[in-house]
Design a protein around this motif. Structure first.
Motif, short mmCIF file in Angstrom:
data_model
loop_
_atom_site.label_atom_id
_atom_site.label_comp_id
_atom_site.label_asym_id
_atom_site.label_seq_id
_atom_site.Cartn_x
_atom_site.Cartn_y
_atom_site.Cartn_z
N GLY A 50 0.71 -1.05 -0.15
CA GLY A 50 0.07 0.05 -0.22
C GLY A 50 0.81 1.24 -0.20
N GLY A 51 1.79 1.15 0.87
CA GLY A 51 2.72 2.32 0.68
C GLY A 51 3.56 2.51 -0.73
N ILE A 53 2.28 1.71 -3.39
CA ILE A 53 1.11 2.30 -4.31
C ILE A 53 1.09 3.79 -4.14
CG2 ILE A 53 -1.23 2.38 -5.05
CD1 ILE A 53 -1.53 -0.54 -4.29
N ILE A 54 1.12 4.28 -2.85
CA ILE A 54 0.94 5.93 -2.71
C ILE A 54 2.22 6.30 -3.21
CG2 ILE A 54 0.98 7.39 -0.76
CD1 ILE A 54 -0.93 5.28 0.98
N SER A 55 3.42 6.09 -2.87
CA SER A 55 4.48 6.77 -3.37
C SER A 55 4.80 6.78 -4.87
CB SER A 55 5.60 6.09 -2.69
OG SER A 55 5.85 4.86 -3.01
N LEU A 57 2.10 6.58 -6.92
CA LEU A 57 1.11 7.54 -7.67
C LEU A 57 1.64 9.02 -7.46
CD1 LEU A 57 -2.22 5.99 -6.43
CD2 LEU A 57 -1.38 6.18 -8.75
N ALA A 58 2.33 9.19 -6.26
CA ALA A 58 2.96 10.83 -6.08
C ALA A 58 4.31 10.90 -6.55
CB ALA A 58 3.11 10.96 -4.53
N LEU A 104 6.70 3.05 1.22
CA LEU A 104 6.93 4.08 0.53
C LEU A 104 8.33 4.69 -0.06
CD1 LEU A 104 5.49 6.53 3.54
CD2 LEU A 104 4.52 5.96 1.32
N ALA A 347 0.08 1.11 -11.26
CA ALA A 347 -1.07 1.30 -10.23
C ALA A 347 -1.64 -0.30 -10.17
CB ALA A 347 -1.76 2.34 -10.54
N THR A 351 -1.47 -3.02 -7.31
CA THR A 351 -2.58 -3.47 -6.55
C THR A 351 -2.83 -5.12 -6.50
OG1 THR A 351 -3.87 -1.41 -7.49
CG2 THR A 351 -5.31 -3.32 -6.91
N THR A 354 -0.53 -6.03 -3.83
CA THR A 354 -0.95 -5.70 -2.54
C THR A 354 -2.31 -6.75 -2.21
OG1 THR A 354 -0.67 -3.37 -2.98
CG2 THR A 354 -2.22 -3.89 -1.09
#
Length: 410
Positions: A50-51, A53-55, A57-58, A104, A347, A351, A354
């Motif tokens: 999950g971390g 995926i977030i990093s 996307l950013a 992350l 992404a 997923t 994850t």
């Protein structure tokens, strides 16, 4: 200088692979020490992914603002600190907390280095870059199995990997000025493709089409989802399957999982050369068939030695699929939307990493880890379904273009 710097990037990708395979290998021992349930490994894995995926996307915004070198340095520092936290974690809560920076850090490094190599180095380096990820993913279980078999200490394994990560952090710190310098001196074009290989789904109104509405994109996303589902599930639950079903010692199971990652590593190294002669589409298909054959060996009631062959075959089969699918994106859907679609693919890939392994963990906790081979077969079959349906669309579109071209000539 560019060659020397490429070595630094390869080392960074080794460090990216090192932690990826540790949790699955060490979990049978960690589970006993913490008195945790089997599916808790899925929760930890999901937190890490999950971390990531977030990093990821950013990463576009972060990389643009701070640069690839700085982001890679800070991300590796976060990863090293998180691994050190795993070493001294007194409870499961602390493991979950440390899993956040571990994820992350990994996402930003992955996105940044892939983009940097694609922009400043020739195409075949992409397969070799992912090969070096496999080097790290292979070394991780080997290092961990040594400490488990000799000292029965998974913490020492994590401490050793953390030490390697901190060594890389020092190297990255002293090479920070080289990132922009190499970028300025690079004369590699963004694409080595000819102008007539735009896209089989390209038309003059492509710029007005939303990427997800382009024919075949959703099928490509299905392939990425189940590819990463297979790869991550093998890494996380393979050791538990070998220990609990095949009744192998933990250290031996860890070595067998390392051979699975070795199959991915060796396969991607060889793929870097084969791509010069064989098309991506052919390599993807051969890899999927090989992975399905390996999964069948795990599924059938055969002696344990066949499971080792199955693990290696699945690793070899998966090797060319991911880098070749990434490289096919502009050819499939056109350069106009390739960057956006690439983001969707990554992404969806994360997923799959994850949610697929925890799904198996949850079902296994209600039944048995013996369902592991069944899941692998289903995931590989679903990946092949998406890929082959896309190939049919590509073939039909190619034939249609050929007819249109002939009619214009006439």
């Amino acid at each position: 200088m560019a060659t020397f710097f490429l070595v630094i990037i390869y080392l960074a990708f080794i460090s990216l692979g090192l932690p990826d395979s540790l949790l699955g290998v060490a979990w049978p021992v960690m589970q006993l020490e913490y008195g945790a349930r089997l599916e808790t490994a899925g929760l930890l894995f999901m937190t890490i992914a999950g971390g990531t995926i977030i990093s990821s996307l950013a990463s576009g915004t972060v990389l643009k603002r701070f640069g690839t070198g700085n982001v890679t340095f800070v991300s590796c520092l976060m990863t090293a600190g998180a691994l050190l936290g795993f070493t001294f974690a007194p409870s499961l809560v602390w493991l979950i907390i440390c899993a956040i920076p571990l994820g992350l850090g990994a996402g930003s490094v992955d996105a940044g280095l892939n983009n940097y190599v694609a922009t400043h180095y020739k195409a075949h380096h992409m397969s070799w870059l992912h090969c070096f990820w496999g080097v790290g993913a292979t070394l991780g279980p080997i290092i961990m199995s040594q400490f488990i078999s000799e000292q029965n200490s998974w913490r020492q394994g994590y401490l050793t990997i953390a030490g390697i990560q901190f060594a890389l952090v020092v190297i990255l710190f002293f090479t920070l000025p080289l990132w922009n310098k190499v970028a300025r001196n690079s004369n590699i074009t963004l694409s080595e493709e000819s102008e007539d290989s735009k896209s089989l789904f390209y038309d003059e109104d492509a710029k007005n089409i939303k990427p997800l509405k382009i024919r075949g994109v959703k099928l490509a996303l299905i392939s990425f989802l189940f590819y990463c589902g297979v790869e991550a599930t093998m890494g996380l639950w393979g050791s538990s399957f070998l220990v609990n079903v095949k009744e192998l010692p933990v250290a031996v199971a860890a070595q067998w999982v390392s051979l699975y990652y070795a199959g991915i590593t060796i396969g991607r190294f060889i793929t870097g050369f084969i791509t010069l002669k064989v098309s991506n589409r052919t390599l993807i298909r051969v890899g999927q068939i090989t992975a399905l054959a390996g999964a069948a060996l795990l599924f059938l009631p055969l002696p344990s030695s066949f499971s080792l062959v199955g693990f290696i075959m699945i690793g070899l089969g998966l090797a060319p699929i991911f880098p070749c699918m990434l490289h096919e994106t502009p050819a499939r859907f056109g350069k106009e939307h390739s960057q956006t679609i690439m983001g969707y693919q990554m992404a969806v890939a994360y997923t799959g990493s994850t949610f697929m392994p925890p799904l198996l963990g949850f079902i296994a906790s209600q039944s048995t880890i013996g369902i592991f081979p069944f899941f692998i077969v289903v995931f590989v079959a679903a990946m092949i379904f998406g890929s082959e349906k896309l190939n049919v669309l590509l073939k039909n579109k190619d034939l249609l273009k050929g007819k249109n071209t002939n009619s214009k000539v006439l």
